[in-house]
Structures are given as C-alpha cells and as structure tokens.
Motif scaffolding. Structure first.
Motif, PDB file in Angstrom:
ATOM      1  N   THR A  70       0.831  -1.204   0.000  1.00  0.00           N
ATOM      2  CA  THR A  70       0.000   0.000   0.000  1.00  0.00           C
ATOM      3  C   THR A  70       0.866   1.254   0.000  1.00  0.00           C
ATOM      4  OG1 THR A  70      -0.309  -0.071   2.406  1.00  0.00           O
ATOM      5  CG2 THR A  70      -2.000  -1.132   1.048  1.00  0.00           C
ATOM      6  N   SER A  71       2.005   1.241   0.682  1.00  0.00           N
ATOM      7  CA  SER A  71       2.924   2.376   0.622  1.00  0.00           C
ATOM      8  C   SER A  71       3.465   2.562  -0.785  1.00  0.00           C
ATOM      9  CB  SER A  71       4.090   2.185   1.599  1.00  0.00           C
ATOM     10  OG  SER A  71       3.664   2.361   2.924  1.00  0.00           O
ATOM     11  N   TRP A  72       3.822   1.451  -1.432  1.00  0.00           N
ATOM     12  CA  TRP A  72       4.330   1.513  -2.803  1.00  0.00           C
ATOM     13  C   TRP A  72       3.263   2.105  -3.725  1.00  0.00           C
ATOM     14  CZ3 TRP A  72       2.719  -0.725  -7.365  1.00  0.00           C
ATOM     15  CH2 TRP A  72       3.599  -0.630  -8.449  1.00  0.00           C
ATOM     16  N   CYS A  73       2.032   1.676  -3.566  1.00  0.00           N
ATOM     17  CA  CYS A  73       0.935   2.203  -4.392  1.00  0.00           C
ATOM     18  C   CYS A  73       0.773   3.707  -4.173  1.00  0.00           C
ATOM     19  CB  CYS A  73      -0.375   1.494  -4.065  1.00  0.00           C
ATOM     20  SG  CYS A  73      -0.458  -0.204  -4.672  1.00  0.00           S
ATOM     21  N   CYS A  74       0.814   4.146  -2.935  1.00  0.00           N
ATOM     22  CA  CYS A  74       0.642   5.557  -2.616  1.00  0.00           C
ATOM     23  C   CYS A  74       1.761   6.394  -3.243  1.00  0.00           C
ATOM     24  CB  CYS A  74       0.619   5.735  -1.105  1.00  0.00           C
ATOM     25  SG  CYS A  74       0.353   7.430  -0.574  1.00  0.00           S
ATOM     26  N   ILE A  75       3.002   5.974  -3.080  1.00  0.00           N
ATOM     27  CA  ILE A  75       4.148   6.695  -3.623  1.00  0.00           C
ATOM     28  C   ILE A  75       4.086   6.767  -5.144  1.00  0.00           C
ATOM     29  CG2 ILE A  75       6.646   6.490  -4.002  1.00  0.00           C
ATOM     30  CD1 ILE A  75       6.857   5.557  -1.119  1.00  0.00           C
ATOM     31  N   ASN A  76       3.614   5.717  -5.775  1.00  0.00           N
ATOM     32  CA  ASN A  76       3.578   5.649  -7.229  1.00  0.00           C
ATOM     33  C   ASN A  76       2.239   6.066  -7.833  1.00  0.00           C
ATOM     34  OD1 ASN A  76       6.261   4.460  -8.131  1.00  0.00           O
ATOM     35  ND2 ASN A  76       5.676   3.132  -6.428  1.00  0.00           N
ATOM     36  N   ALA A  77       1.375   6.631  -7.015  1.00  0.00           N
ATOM     37  CA  ALA A  77       0.051   7.083  -7.460  1.00  0.00           C
ATOM     38  C   ALA A  77      -0.691   5.978  -8.218  1.00  0.00           C
ATOM     39  CB  ALA A  77       0.167   8.348  -8.313  1.00  0.00           C
ATOM     40  N   GLN A  78      -0.616   4.775  -7.678  1.00  0.00           N
ATOM     41  CA  GLN A  78      -1.302   3.610  -8.243  1.00  0.00           C
ATOM     42  C   GLN A  78      -2.438   3.212  -7.305  1.00  0.00           C
ATOM     43  OE1 GLN A  78      -0.449   1.573 -10.971  1.00  0.00           O
ATOM     44  NE2 GLN A  78       1.079   3.062 -11.589  1.00  0.00           N
ATOM     45  N   PRO A  79      -3.609   2.958  -7.830  1.00  0.00           N
ATOM     46  CA  PRO A  79      -4.662   2.467  -6.945  1.00  0.00           C
ATOM     47  C   PRO A  79      -4.346   1.035  -6.516  1.00  0.00           C
ATOM     48  CG  PRO A  79      -5.404   2.452  -9.223  1.00  0.00           C
ATOM     49  CD  PRO A  79      -4.039   3.083  -9.220  1.00  0.00           C
ATOM     50  N   PRO A  80      -4.384   0.768  -5.220  1.00  0.00           N
ATOM     51  CA  PRO A  80      -4.110  -0.606  -4.792  1.00  0.00           C
ATOM     52  C   PRO A  80      -5.205  -1.549  -5.274  1.00  0.00           C
ATOM     53  CG  PRO A  80      -4.685   0.750  -2.905  1.00  0.00           C
ATOM     54  CD  PRO A  80      -4.667   1.651  -4.110  1.00  0.00           C
ATOM     55  N   GLY A  81      -4.803  -2.744  -5.621  1.00  0.00           N
ATOM     56  CA  GLY A  81      -5.762  -3.754  -6.018  1.00  0.00           C
ATOM     57  C   GLY A  81      -6.480  -4.301  -4.798  1.00  0.00           C
ATOM     58  N   ALA A  82      -7.473  -5.085  -5.048  1.00  0.00           N
ATOM     59  CA  ALA A  82      -8.198  -5.718  -3.947  1.00  0.00           C
ATOM     60  C   ALA A  82      -7.241  -6.588  -3.148  1.00  0.00           C
ATOM     61  CB  ALA A  82      -9.337  -6.563  -4.497  1.00  0.00           C
ATOM     62  N   GLU A  83      -7.417  -6.580  -1.850  1.00  0.00           N
ATOM     63  CA  GLU A  83      -6.529  -7.365  -0.989  1.00  0.00           C
ATOM     64  C   GLU A  83      -6.559  -8.844  -1.374  1.00  0.00           C
ATOM     65  OE1 GLU A  83      -5.441  -8.013   3.722  1.00  0.00           O
ATOM     66  OE2 GLU A  83      -7.031  -6.619   3.182  1.00  0.00           O
ATOM     67  N   SER A  84      -7.715  -9.342  -1.753  1.00  0.00           N
ATOM     68  CA  SER A  84      -7.802 -10.756  -2.149  1.00  0.00           C
ATOM     69  C   SER A  84      -6.980 -11.029  -3.406  1.00  0.00           C
ATOM     70  CB  SER A  84      -9.255 -11.165  -2.366  1.00  0.00           C
ATOM     71  OG  SER A  84      -9.847 -10.369  -3.373  1.00  0.00           O
ATOM     72  N   SER A  85      -6.952 -10.087  -4.339  1.00  0.00           N
ATOM     73  CA  SER A  85      -6.131 -10.242  -5.546  1.00  0.00           C
ATOM     74  C   SER A  85      -4.649 -10.210  -5.210  1.00  0.00           C
ATOM     75  CB  SER A  85      -6.436  -9.131  -6.552  1.00  0.00           C
ATOM     76  OG  SER A  85      -7.758  -9.200  -6.969  1.00  0.00           O
ATOM     77  N   PHE A  86      -4.290  -9.323  -4.288  1.00  0.00           N
ATOM     78  CA  PHE A  86      -2.895  -9.236  -3.857  1.00  0.00           C
ATOM     79  C   PHE A  86      -2.430 -10.570  -3.275  1.00  0.00           C
ATOM     80  CE2 PHE A  86       0.230  -8.510  -0.487  1.00  0.00           C
ATOM     81  CZ  PHE A  86       1.238  -7.884  -1.202  1.00  0.00           C
ATOM     82  N   TRP A  87      -3.227 -11.131  -2.369  1.00  0.00           N
ATOM     83  CA  TRP A  87      -2.807 -12.380  -1.718  1.00  0.00           C
ATOM     84  C   TRP A  87      -2.812 -13.559  -2.688  1.00  0.00           C
ATOM     85  CZ3 TRP A  87       0.298 -11.544   1.722  1.00  0.00           C
ATOM     86  CH2 TRP A  87       0.127 -10.519   2.654  1.00  0.00           C
ATOM     87  N   ALA A  88      -3.733 -13.564  -3.627  1.00  0.00           N
ATOM     88  CA  ALA A  88      -3.723 -14.625  -4.640  1.00  0.00           C
ATOM     89  C   ALA A  88      -2.447 -14.539  -5.469  1.00  0.00           C
ATOM     90  CB  ALA A  88      -4.956 -14.512  -5.533  1.00  0.00           C
ATOM     91  N   ALA A  89      -2.043 -13.325  -5.836  1.00  0.00           N
ATOM     92  CA  ALA A  89      -0.812 -13.147  -6.612  1.00  0.00           C
ATOM     93  C   ALA A  89       0.414 -13.544  -5.803  1.00  0.00           C
ATOM     94  CB  ALA A  89      -0.696 -11.701  -7.082  1.00  0.00           C
TER      95      ALA A  89
END
Length: 84
Positions: free
Chosen positions: A34-53
């Motif tokens: 989430t910090s990486w997303c914030c710094i890079n102005a990227q919307p974070p994906g769904a937490e479930s998608s993150f954990w699946a990846a």
C-alpha cells in the motif's frame, strides 16, 4: 488488476535474502504494497487479488523478502510515527 503491477511492486520494493531467515509477514508485506501504491500514485488492487498473486509467487509461507526503496521508508515512517 494485471499481475504486472504486483511484479513491479516486488521488483521495486523488495529483494530476496537467501542467506538469512528474512521474511516479511502478511501485515508488513501488504503495508509495504500500500505504501508503494501511494508513492507511485497507483490504486491498490483488492486485498484478495494481492494475496492470490503472492501465493502464486511464494507458495510457501516463508517468502525470503526484505524491504527496500522509497516504499520501505514510507512504510517504516507511517508505522512508527515516533521516528518522525
């Protein structure tokens, strides 16, 4: 969300430490993301998608990852306000 965002996150914000018993637990890994997303102005994906990846990339519980880069600094400062 394309898996490439997760790959870019892992490339820019983590590194593998095969020598020690390094491991980013679930809370720290997601917080770093989430910090990486914030710094890079990227919307974070769904937490479930993150954990699946992450499960696909690190099938074992021990991922051997350490933090690096600006996202690591952001995460550390955000999670330890007394350091500021």
């Amino acid at each position: 969300m394309a898996d490439s965002q997760f790959d870019l996150f892992l490339h820019e914000a983590t590194y593998a430490d095969q020598v020690s018993d390094a491991n980013l637990d679930r809370d720290r890994l997601y917080g770093l993301y989430t910090s990486w997303c914030c710094i890079n102005a990227q919307p974070p994906g769904a937490e479930s998608s993150f954990w699946a990846a992450m499960k696909h990339r690190f099938p074992q519980r021990r991922n051997g990852l350490r933090m690096k880069g600006p996202a690591a600094a952001d995460y550390i400062l955000a999670s330890s306000p007394a350091l500021v």
